[in-house]
Design a protein around this motif. Structure first.
Motif, short mmCIF file in Angstrom:
data_model
loop_
_atom_site.label_atom_id
_atom_site.label_comp_id
_atom_site.label_asym_id
_atom_site.label_seq_id
_atom_site.Cartn_x
_atom_site.Cartn_y
_atom_site.Cartn_z
N GLY A 160 3.29 6.11 9.22
CA GLY A 160 3.46 6.27 7.63
C GLY A 160 4.59 5.68 6.94
O GLY A 160 4.76 5.86 5.60
N GLN A 174 0.92 -1.12 0.08
CA GLN A 174 0.26 -0.06 -0.06
C GLN A 174 0.78 1.09 -0.05
O GLN A 174 0.34 2.31 -0.99
N ARG A 175 1.90 1.33 0.92
CA ARG A 175 2.70 2.34 0.98
C ARG A 175 3.60 2.67 -0.49
O ARG A 175 3.66 3.92 -1.03
N THR A 181 2.74 1.72 -3.41
CA THR A 181 1.43 2.07 -4.37
C THR A 181 1.24 3.68 -4.34
O THR A 181 1.40 4.37 -5.27
N HIS A 182 1.34 4.31 -3.12
CA HIS A 182 0.97 5.35 -2.58
C HIS A 182 2.37 6.33 -3.25
O HIS A 182 2.38 7.16 -3.78
N ALA A 192 2.31 6.53 -7.07
CA ALA A 192 1.39 7.36 -7.45
C ALA A 192 1.94 8.79 -7.61
O ALA A 192 1.28 9.64 -8.30
N HIS A 193 2.70 9.09 -6.63
CA HIS A 193 3.32 10.69 -6.34
C HIS A 193 4.46 10.92 -7.27
O HIS A 193 5.25 11.75 -6.76
N ASP A 233 11.07 6.57 4.21
CA ASP A 233 9.63 6.06 3.85
C ASP A 233 9.66 4.79 4.63
O ASP A 233 8.42 4.22 4.85
#
Length: 202
Positions: free
Chosen positions: A186, A80-81, A83-84, A87-88, A158
């Motif tokens: 996060g 999930q992280r 992918t996020h 996307a950015h 990250d």
């Protein structure tokens, strides 16, 4: 004390504790037996499962192994992280973490963790190879691991890459708590060797 100043003070103490390997808390042996360490409260799914077991005791149920469940949870949070970040348009930035029995001796596992991160296309941040020499203590009693959490919370990295989940802790309840903390800030945890044999490499 203003919140920003308190955060700066906490970061300074965490950094100093990591550099000088100061224990920030009393060792676990000094904890009173009447006050056991708190564990994560059961999730709503666990509550529903207990209710179902109470009212339908004759049903056949298969309880998943805890390490398998934690591995699935960790990989879902990792995917999930990633992918996020993708996307950015961001390349994941990671730090490396390991345990070392000898003070000031770089662990060999750093090389494996760095190779893993490079294979994934992640960027290993300079000077973010963090080692602890207190393997048998609670992770929150280790200056290095606390510094990892601080880096993730502050947004400097990250995620963290380590060799196995036992580098974080051998106790699964403590491991689950640390996964929750990293996710809450996060970040993500990536393992060179997954929790269970045959798991997806990540």
């Amino acid at each position: 004390m203003p919140l920003a100043l308190a955060d700066e003070l906490t970061e300074f103490l965490d950094r100093a504790a990591y550099v000088y390997q100061w224990p920030l808390y009393p060792p676990p042996e000094s904890c009173s037996p009447e006050r056991p360490r708190s564990r994560r409260a059961p999730a709503w799914m666990d509550a529903e499962r207990l209710t179902a077991e109470r009212w339908h005791p004759d049903e056949v149920r298969i309880t998943p192994d805890q390490i398998v469940r934690l591995g699935i949870t960790r990989r879902e949070a990792l995917d999930q992280r990633l992918t996020h970040l993708s996307a950015h348009g961001r390349t994941p930035r990671v730090c490396l973490y390991a345990l070392t029995p000898v003070r000031n001796q770089p662990p060999r596992s750093f090389a494996a963790a760095r190779d893993y991160a490079n294979d994934e296309g992640w960027r290993v941040c300079a000077d973010h190879c963090i080692a602890d020499g207190l393997p048998k203590t609670d992770p929150m009693h280790r200056p290095g691991w606390r510094w990892v959490l601080n880096l993730v919370r502050a947004g400097h990295v990250d995620g963290v890459v380590t060799l196995t989940h036992t580098e974080i802790t051998q106790h699964l309840d403590e491991y689950e708590l640390q996964l929750d903390l990293v996710d809450h800030h996060g970040g993500f945890v990536a393992l060179v060797t997954p929790e269970n044999v045959g798991a997806k490499r990540r």
